[in-house]
Scaffold this active site. Structure first.
Site, mmCIF file in Angstrom:
data_model
loop_
_atom_site.group_PDB
_atom_site.id
_atom_site.type_symbol
_atom_site.label_atom_id
_atom_site.label_comp_id
_atom_site.label_asym_id
_atom_site.label_seq_id
_atom_site.Cartn_x
_atom_site.Cartn_y
_atom_site.Cartn_z
ATOM 1 N N SER A 108 -62.075 80.632 3.385
ATOM 2 C CA SER A 108 -61.221 81.705 2.850
ATOM 3 C C SER A 108 -61.318 82.891 3.809
ATOM 4 C CB SER A 108 -61.680 82.098 1.443
ATOM 5 O OG SER A 108 -63.022 82.522 1.429
ATOM 6 N N HIS A 138 -63.164 76.735 -1.974
ATOM 7 C CA HIS A 138 -64.444 76.062 -1.697
ATOM 8 C C HIS A 138 -64.701 74.874 -2.609
ATOM 9 C CE1 HIS A 138 -66.136 80.103 0.017
ATOM 10 N NE2 HIS A 138 -65.204 79.563 0.777
ATOM 11 N N GLU A 180 -66.328 82.488 -6.491
ATOM 12 C CA GLU A 180 -67.795 82.493 -6.583
ATOM 13 C C GLU A 180 -68.284 83.254 -7.810
ATOM 14 O OE1 GLU A 180 -69.281 84.111 -2.876
ATOM 15 O OE2 GLU A 180 -67.775 82.996 -1.736
ATOM 16 N N GLU A 186 -70.582 75.791 -1.121
ATOM 17 C CA GLU A 186 -71.760 76.666 -1.037
ATOM 18 C C GLU A 186 -72.853 76.253 -2.019
ATOM 19 O OE1 GLU A 186 -70.293 80.705 -1.236
ATOM 20 O OE2 GLU A 186 -69.374 80.520 0.738
ATOM 21 N N ASP A 201 -67.067 86.852 -6.601
ATOM 22 C CA ASP A 201 -66.177 87.010 -5.454
ATOM 23 C C ASP A 201 -64.933 86.181 -5.742
ATOM 24 O OD1 ASP A 201 -64.771 87.112 -3.129
ATOM 25 O OD2 ASP A 201 -66.255 86.060 -1.882
ATOM 26 N N ASP A 225 -64.675 92.343 1.497
ATOM 27 C CA ASP A 225 -65.045 91.297 2.477
ATOM 28 C C ASP A 225 -63.836 91.104 3.396
ATOM 29 O OD1 ASP A 225 -65.624 88.961 3.834
ATOM 30 O OD2 ASP A 225 -65.517 87.661 2.085
ATOM 31 N N LYS A 264 -70.457 90.002 7.784
ATOM 32 C CA LYS A 264 -70.532 88.650 8.340
ATOM 33 C C LYS A 264 -70.460 88.764 9.861
ATOM 34 C CE LYS A 264 -68.090 86.284 4.540
ATOM 35 N NZ LYS A 264 -66.726 86.033 4.000
ATOM 36 N N ARG A 288 -71.326 82.039 5.672
ATOM 37 C CA ARG A 288 -69.957 81.563 5.555
ATOM 38 C C ARG A 288 -69.980 80.278 4.734
ATOM 39 N NH1 ARG A 288 -66.184 84.728 8.357
ATOM 40 N NH2 ARG A 288 -64.970 83.844 6.649
ATOM 41 N N SER A 289 -68.794 79.852 4.303
ATOM 42 C CA SER A 289 -68.772 78.654 3.460
ATOM 43 C C SER A 289 -69.127 77.386 4.248
ATOM 44 C CB SER A 289 -67.422 78.513 2.767
ATOM 45 O OG SER A 289 -66.369 78.607 3.699
HETATM 46 P P1 PGA Z 1 -65.694 81.999 3.562
HETATM 47 O O1 PGA Z 1 -66.176 82.436 2.114
HETATM 48 O O2 PGA Z 1 -66.875 81.838 4.425
HETATM 49 O O3 PGA Z 1 -64.960 80.715 3.305
HETATM 50 O O4 PGA Z 1 -64.772 83.097 4.045
HETATM 51 C C1 PGA Z 1 -67.206 83.342 1.871
HETATM 52 C C2 PGA Z 1 -66.703 84.598 1.211
HETATM 53 O O5 PGA Z 1 -65.485 84.742 0.932
HETATM 54 O O6 PGA Z 1 -67.480 85.507 0.976
HETATM 55 ZN ZN ZN Z 2 -65.833 86.905 0.085
#
Ligand code: PGA
Ligand code: ZN
Length: 430
Positions: free
Chosen positions: A41, A159, A168, A209, A247, A317, A342, A371-372
């Site tokens: 995402s 995910h 999440e 995750e 999230d 994010d 990140k 990350r996912s």
């Molecule tokens: P992503 O998801 O690593 O797939 O972007 C993690 C998040 O959205 O926090």
């Molecule tokens: Zn996020």
């Protein structure tokens, strides 16, 4: 110590896709290895992850071009650099790429160099990585802040094949005295959650995750009830020992100017979605919400932030993508009080540190995130301890690529003894 060589190659991430690993070697033989994670995402303003696009290999997802960029262009430009001068290294990498979003060399290539050189220098200085990285934290006073581990125990969205619209559902063990105990509490609740799900006939397979992802849940609210039951079953007090966070990753279900709740068969305006979040917030002890709105819906973030009076951690994010320019806009317009961090969203260690420090100066919290798609690399665990942000998000207490980070945190805490203290809630960072 000077950089002698860089060696990148292709390995697999936890989704089974190719990714890049890199070993930096210094002139005294010190080495640093890293592997780069990948999102699903992903925010549209993230630095670019370079993929080969050759359908004959990994459906186009190969990273041989990024690897070639490390082993040729980048290596020739940085050989002989002092590894301890991270800002010169990162500045050179950014200039060598020359684009706004690292599209030429690839953020995956650039980050693999930025981080592997730091790890090699830590080895040269005979320091644990978190200790070496603490030089980037001007607020570090000798006692390390151990982060609250925010575990994503129910997965949905991209995910987990849209088991729920919300991506999440997380546990925030705010009442724990230490990381070791916090991880134990979360792992016990996770085990109880599995029992609760089984007893209701729900599937116990997991998402990217490691969180459970039963597609037969009734709606986007039921996971809170299931997690609440699991918390009580474990003998913990909901709202005191453990709170919730979510999230939604709302950019992923924003379509035609509306938020599309496929699970519930309805589409919502920004105002209606705000009301939905507020109703959840009033009903359950939710302390943190991330990406509740689309990455361009600054208004939505601001509305929810205003209506929750600073009592909810309102986190960006995809909204900020660890980018100081977008973060500054958020600060100026007072849209959020928190940022998700990140490393691979921005692509160098220096720029990531800048985002953490800018957020802190503005009185915002910062949460270091996986990350996912992850690897066995635990760089982020050392990074969060070094920067003292007090919060980490790295998935469920299951799947090796997630537990690797939690195990690293437990080892660091044990190694530090009295030089470690568990982060405080309400959240603060130092
Ligand atoms: P992503 O998801 O690593 O797939 O972007 C993690 C998040 O959205 O926090
Ligand atoms: Zn996020």
């Amino acid at each position: 110590m000077k950089i002698e060589s860089l060696q990148a190659q292709e390995i697999l991430d936890s989704r089974g896709n190719p990714t890049i690993e890199c070993v930096a070697t210094l002139e005294d033989g010190s080495t640093g290895w890293v592997a780069i994670p990948s999102g699903a995402s992903t925010g549209k303003y993230e630095a670019v992850e370079l993929r080969d696009g050759d359908p004959k290999r990994y459906g186009g997802a190969g990273v041989l071009k990024a690897i070639e960029n490390v082993n040729s262009t980048i290596q020739s430009a940085v050989i002989g650099f002092e590894a301890e001068d991270q800002s010169k290294l990162d500045k050179t990498l950014i200039e060598l790429d020359g684009t706004e979003n690292k599209a030429k060399l690839g953020a995956n290539a650039i980050l693999s160099v930025s981080l592997s050189v730091a790890r090699a220098e830590a080895q040269h200085e005979k320091k644990p990585l978190y200790q070496y990285l603490s030089k980037f934290n001007p607020d570090f006073k000798g006692i390390y802040t151990m982060p609250i581990p925010e575990m994503n125990v129910m997965n949905g969205g991209k995910h987990a094949n849209w088991a729920t619209d919300i991506q999440e559902y997380m546990l925030f063990p705010i009442g724990a005295p230490s990381v070791v105990e916090a991880i134990r509490m979360n792992a016990e609740v996770y085990a109880n959650l599995k029992k609760v799900l089984k007893s209701k006939g729900y599937a116990i397979s997991v998402g990217d995750e490691g969180g459970f992802a039963p597609s037969t849940t009734k709606n986007n609210e039921e996971p809170f009830q299931l997690m609440g039951e699991a918390i009580e079953k474990g003998g913990y007090v909901l709202g005191k020992d453990i709170c919730f966070g979510i999230d939604p990753a709302a950019s992923e279900f924003f379509d035609n100017d509306k938020y599309q709740f496929k699970k519930e068969g309805r589409s919502l305006s920004t105002d209606e979605l705000t009301e939905f979040y507020l109703s959840l917030w009033k009903k359950y002890p939710i302390v943190s919400m991330e990406d509740m709105f689309d990455q361009d819906d600054w208004e939505g973030f601001k509305k929810l932030y205003d209506k929750t009076n600073g009592k909810l951690q309102v986190m960006g994010d995809d909204l900020f993508v660890t980018n100081v320019k977008r973060l500054q806009k958020g600060i100026d317009e007072k849209t959020c009080n928190s940022i998700l961090i990140k490393l691979n969203q921005i692509g160098t260690l220096t720029e990531t540190v800048d985002a953490v420090l800018l957020a802190r100066r503005a009185g915002m919290t910062a949460i270091v995130s996986h990350r996912s798609a992850e690897t066995e690399d635990t760089f982020m665990a050392d990074f969060v301890v070094a920067m003292g942000t007090g919060q980490i998000k790295t998935g469920a207490p299951a799947r090796g690529e997630r537990t690797a980070k939690y195990n690293r945190l437990m080892r660091i805490e044990r190694e530090l003894g009295d030089n470690a203290q568990y982060a405080k809630f309400p959240f603060q960072s130092s």
